[in-house]
Design a protein around this motif. Structure first.
Motif, short mmCIF file in Angstrom:
data_model
loop_
_atom_site.label_atom_id
_atom_site.label_comp_id
_atom_site.label_asym_id
_atom_site.label_seq_id
_atom_site.Cartn_x
_atom_site.Cartn_y
_atom_site.Cartn_z
N GLU A 109 -4.42 3.54 2.39
CA GLU A 109 -5.14 2.73 1.41
C GLU A 109 -6.55 3.26 1.18
OE1 GLU A 109 -5.93 -0.21 -1.42
OE2 GLU A 109 -4.10 0.75 -0.66
N THR A 110 -7.17 3.77 2.24
CA THR A 110 -8.50 4.37 2.10
C THR A 110 -8.44 5.62 1.23
OG1 THR A 110 -9.16 3.52 4.27
CG2 THR A 110 -10.48 5.29 3.35
N ILE A 111 -7.44 6.47 1.46
CA ILE A 111 -7.26 7.67 0.64
C ILE A 111 -7.02 7.26 -0.82
CG2 ILE A 111 -5.83 9.71 0.20
CD1 ILE A 111 -5.15 9.69 3.22
N ARG A 112 -6.15 6.28 -1.01
CA ARG A 112 -5.82 5.82 -2.37
C ARG A 112 -7.06 5.29 -3.09
NH1 ARG A 112 -3.90 1.56 -5.59
NH2 ARG A 112 -4.79 0.04 -4.15
N ALA A 113 -7.86 4.51 -2.39
CA ALA A 113 -9.04 3.91 -3.01
C ALA A 113 -10.05 4.98 -3.43
CB ALA A 113 -9.69 2.91 -2.06
N HIS A 114 -10.29 5.95 -2.56
CA HIS A 114 -11.27 6.99 -2.91
C HIS A 114 -10.71 7.95 -3.96
CE1 HIS A 114 -13.31 5.42 0.64
NE2 HIS A 114 -14.38 6.01 0.18
N GLY A 115 -9.40 8.16 -3.95
CA GLY A 115 -8.79 8.95 -5.01
C GLY A 115 -8.88 8.25 -6.35
N PRO B 109 -0.48 7.14 -12.56
CA PRO B 109 -1.50 7.89 -11.83
C PRO B 109 -1.11 8.03 -10.35
CG PRO B 109 -2.53 6.24 -13.24
CD PRO B 109 -1.06 5.97 -13.26
N THR B 110 -1.12 9.26 -9.86
CA THR B 110 -0.64 9.53 -8.50
C THR B 110 -1.55 10.53 -7.80
OG1 THR B 110 1.63 9.17 -9.26
CG2 THR B 110 1.35 10.21 -7.11
N ILE B 111 -1.78 10.27 -6.51
CA ILE B 111 -2.56 11.16 -5.65
C ILE B 111 -1.60 11.80 -4.66
CG2 ILE B 111 -4.42 11.28 -3.96
CD1 ILE B 111 -5.28 8.45 -5.24
N PHE B 112 -1.49 13.11 -4.70
CA PHE B 112 -0.64 13.84 -3.76
C PHE B 112 -1.51 14.55 -2.74
CE2 PHE B 112 2.03 13.77 -7.62
CZ PHE B 112 3.23 13.28 -7.09
N VAL B 113 -1.13 14.44 -1.46
CA VAL B 113 -1.78 15.19 -0.39
C VAL B 113 -0.70 15.88 0.43
CG1 VAL B 113 -3.76 13.63 -0.27
CG2 VAL B 113 -1.78 13.21 1.20
N ASN B 114 -1.10 16.86 1.22
CA ASN B 114 -0.15 17.55 2.08
C ASN B 114 0.15 16.72 3.32
OD1 ASN B 114 0.23 19.97 0.58
ND2 ASN B 114 -1.78 20.70 1.29
N ALA B 115 1.43 16.59 3.66
CA ALA B 115 1.82 15.82 4.84
C ALA B 115 1.12 16.34 6.10
CB ALA B 115 3.33 15.87 5.01
N ALA B 116 1.10 17.65 6.26
CA ALA B 116 0.53 18.22 7.48
C ALA B 116 -0.94 17.89 7.64
CB ALA B 116 0.73 19.73 7.47
N ASP B 117 -1.65 17.72 6.54
CA ASP B 117 -3.09 17.45 6.61
C ASP B 117 -3.40 16.06 7.15
OD1 ASP B 117 -3.49 19.96 5.58
OD2 ASP B 117 -4.02 19.28 3.56
N GLN C 216 -3.39 -2.82 -6.97
CA GLN C 216 -2.46 -2.30 -5.97
C GLN C 216 -1.39 -1.40 -6.56
OE1 GLN C 216 -0.76 -5.55 -3.73
NE2 GLN C 216 -2.67 -6.03 -2.70
N HIS C 217 -1.05 -1.63 -7.83
CA HIS C 217 0.08 -0.90 -8.42
C HIS C 217 -0.28 0.55 -8.75
CE1 HIS C 217 3.81 -0.28 -10.43
NE2 HIS C 217 3.29 -0.18 -11.65
N THR C 218 -1.53 0.78 -9.14
CA THR C 218 -1.97 2.13 -9.47
C THR C 218 -3.34 2.39 -8.87
OG1 THR C 218 -3.00 1.43 -11.55
CG2 THR C 218 -0.70 2.16 -11.66
N PRO C 219 -3.61 3.65 -8.47
CA PRO C 219 -2.69 4.79 -8.46
C PRO C 219 -1.76 4.73 -7.25
CG PRO C 219 -4.78 5.46 -7.53
CD PRO C 219 -4.96 4.03 -8.00
N LYS C 220 -0.72 5.54 -7.29
CA LYS C 220 0.16 5.70 -6.14
C LYS C 220 -0.42 6.78 -5.22
CE LYS C 220 3.21 2.81 -7.78
NZ LYS C 220 3.18 1.40 -7.30
N ILE C 221 -0.04 6.71 -3.96
CA ILE C 221 -0.42 7.73 -2.99
C ILE C 221 0.86 8.31 -2.40
CG2 ILE C 221 -0.80 5.88 -1.29
CD1 ILE C 221 -2.52 9.29 -1.17
N ALA C 222 0.96 9.64 -2.35
CA ALA C 222 2.17 10.30 -1.86
C ALA C 222 1.80 11.52 -1.05
CB ALA C 222 3.07 10.69 -3.02
N ALA D 35 6.23 8.39 -0.67
CA ALA D 35 5.24 7.71 -1.50
C ALA D 35 5.11 6.25 -1.09
CB ALA D 35 5.62 7.80 -2.98
N LEU D 36 3.90 5.74 -1.24
CA LEU D 36 3.65 4.34 -0.92
C LEU D 36 3.48 3.54 -2.20
CD1 LEU D 36 2.52 6.04 1.63
CD2 LEU D 36 1.47 3.86 2.27
N SER D 37 3.97 2.30 -2.16
CA SER D 37 3.84 1.39 -3.29
C SER D 37 3.41 0.03 -2.77
CB SER D 37 5.19 1.25 -4.03
OG SER D 37 5.08 0.35 -5.11
N MET D 38 2.36 -0.51 -3.38
CA MET D 38 1.83 -1.81 -2.98
C MET D 38 1.53 -1.86 -1.48
SD MET D 38 1.63 -3.42 -5.88
CE MET D 38 1.51 -5.18 -5.57
#
Length: 396
Positions: free
Chosen positions: A251-257, A220-228, A274-280, A307-310
């Motif tokens: 981590e806040t974006i990851r948690a709400h995603g 499971p992965t959450i992708f957002v735009n870098a510029a945003d 912490q392992h899932t989801p990933k945020i990128a 991408a961030l992990s843990m």
């Protein structure tokens, strides 16, 4: 005063892709650790050296990063048409838990070689020369991985000239197929896009409303735009890992995603997952200098991904996240696809902090829903050490 003796357990320390971990045959674990539960978790934490408030894992086999705080358990498979069952544990560095919620795509490349060398594959299946096909059941997520392992003179070939950015030395190429990589048991009834949309407006308190592609494929992965979020997509580890405010934001974006994906019920639960989801975050191609000092040219890549992990920016790219990237890139309209220029594609080459990586995916629509039959990528694997690990007998 009596002291607990140390016990020794057969183990192999392996690199797989840009990760490394301690590999066990299930049958070699102490009896009470051969089943899921507290004893198994405590054993693996002690092997790796966690929880460590110093964050160094000095008293264990871990390397104090998400890429090196890992354990793998492999057994002969009881499932038809599979050779081995593979279970992955992401060991928290500074907290007392093992996260079993997802796979490690990088270490997946080491499972086939380990299984062959450990005698878990019928010798008649191993050719004298060529490729040995190992069908792996990934028990964390209930998926099939097919590994094509090079064999020379009847033995696993580990050395070679295949180069993987993020790994210093060349080695033999291991080709991986991740079949039907969408995670069925994760979120919203198992949909690849658990919200039912390719792009969502994700409201994140303190951050704002972000465009996000949330996908279950590989992991499971959450992708957002870098510029945003104020980035270019060319960042290296120090730019983010040395910024506590940035890490807290991710981590806040990851948690709400995770809540929107149906993985957890409340953002507070993310701390124990912490392992899932990933945020990128993604961006269009741009020339930059990788952590190795090598210049990655914009014309040689399709997009940029970090991408961030843990909780930390990964030094290269997690293998499972690469599957998510390849899958999302193959589906027109996702943020990953749009960053790569849009349209249909069967493969994508992206720039990450250590260099570049190519991943392919076969996607098609069925009744209006997107399906991905397989994702493909190449990795390498090598045994670093084998023998026994020792742990105090009273540690589990």
């Amino acid at each position: 005063m009596p002291h607990a003796p140390q016990i020794r357990i057969p183990a192999t320390y392996m690199r797989g892709g840009t990760s490394k971990g301690v590999f066990f045959r299930l049958e070699d674990l102490p009896a009470r650790c051969q089943v899921p539960g507290e004893a198994r978790d405590r054993l693996l934490m002690r092997v790796i050296g966690s929880p460590d408030p110093y964050g160094k894992q000095i008293d264990g086999m871990g390397g104090a990063t998400s890429s090196t705080s890992k354990a793998v358990i492999v057994a002969k498979s009881s499932r038809p048409d599979h050779d081995v069952d593979y279970l992955f544990g992401q060991v928290s560095i500074d907290q007392a838990f093992v996260d079993w919620s997802g796979n490690c795509g990088n270490l997946s490349s080491a499972v086939g070689p380990f299984a062959i060398a450990a005698g878990l594959i019928d010798a008649a299946r191993v050719p004298r020369e060529g490729l040995c096909t190992v069908r792996i059941w990934q028990a964390n997520i209930g998926k099939t991985i097919i590994a094509h392992v090079p064999i020379t003179d009847g033995q696993v070939q580990e050395t070679g000239d295949f180069e993987l950015d993020g790994v210093t030395f060349p080695a033999a190429e291991v080709q991986l197929e991740f079949l039907d990589p969408a995670a069925e048991e994760e979120g919203a009834g198992g949909a690849m896009f658990p919200t039912g949309r390719l792009v969502d407006d994700l409201e994140v308190p303190g951050v704002g409303t972000l465009k996000a592609t949330m996908i279950n494929a590989g992991i499971p992965t959450i992708f957002v735009n870098a510029a945003d979020i104020g980035y270019t997509g060319t960042e290296l580890q120090d730019a983010i890992n040395g910024d506590p405010k940035a890490l807290a934001m991710f981590e806040t974006i990851r948690a709400h995603g995770a809540v929107r994906m149906g993985l957890i019920a409340h953002p507070d639960e993310a701390v124990k997952r912490q392992h899932t989801p990933k945020i990128a975050f993604v961006a269009p191609p741009c020339t930059y200098v990788a952590s190795s000092g090598k210049t990655v040219r914009a014309e040689d890549i399709d997009l940029l991904v970090r991408a961030l992990s843990m909780g930390k920016l990964h030094h290269a790219m997690m293998g499972t996240a690469a599957v998510a990237i390849g899958t999302a890139a193959a589906i027109p309209g996702t943020l990953v696809n749009l960053a790569a220029g849009g349209g249909t594609r069967q493969s994508v080459r992206f720039g990450h902090p250590s260099g570049t990586l190519r991943v392919g995916a076969e996607a098609h629509q069925v009744g209006g829903d997107w399906k991905v039959t397989k994702a493909l990528m190449s990795r390498s694997a090598r045994v670093l050490m084998e023998g026994w690990v020792r742990v105090p007998a009273d540690s589990f």
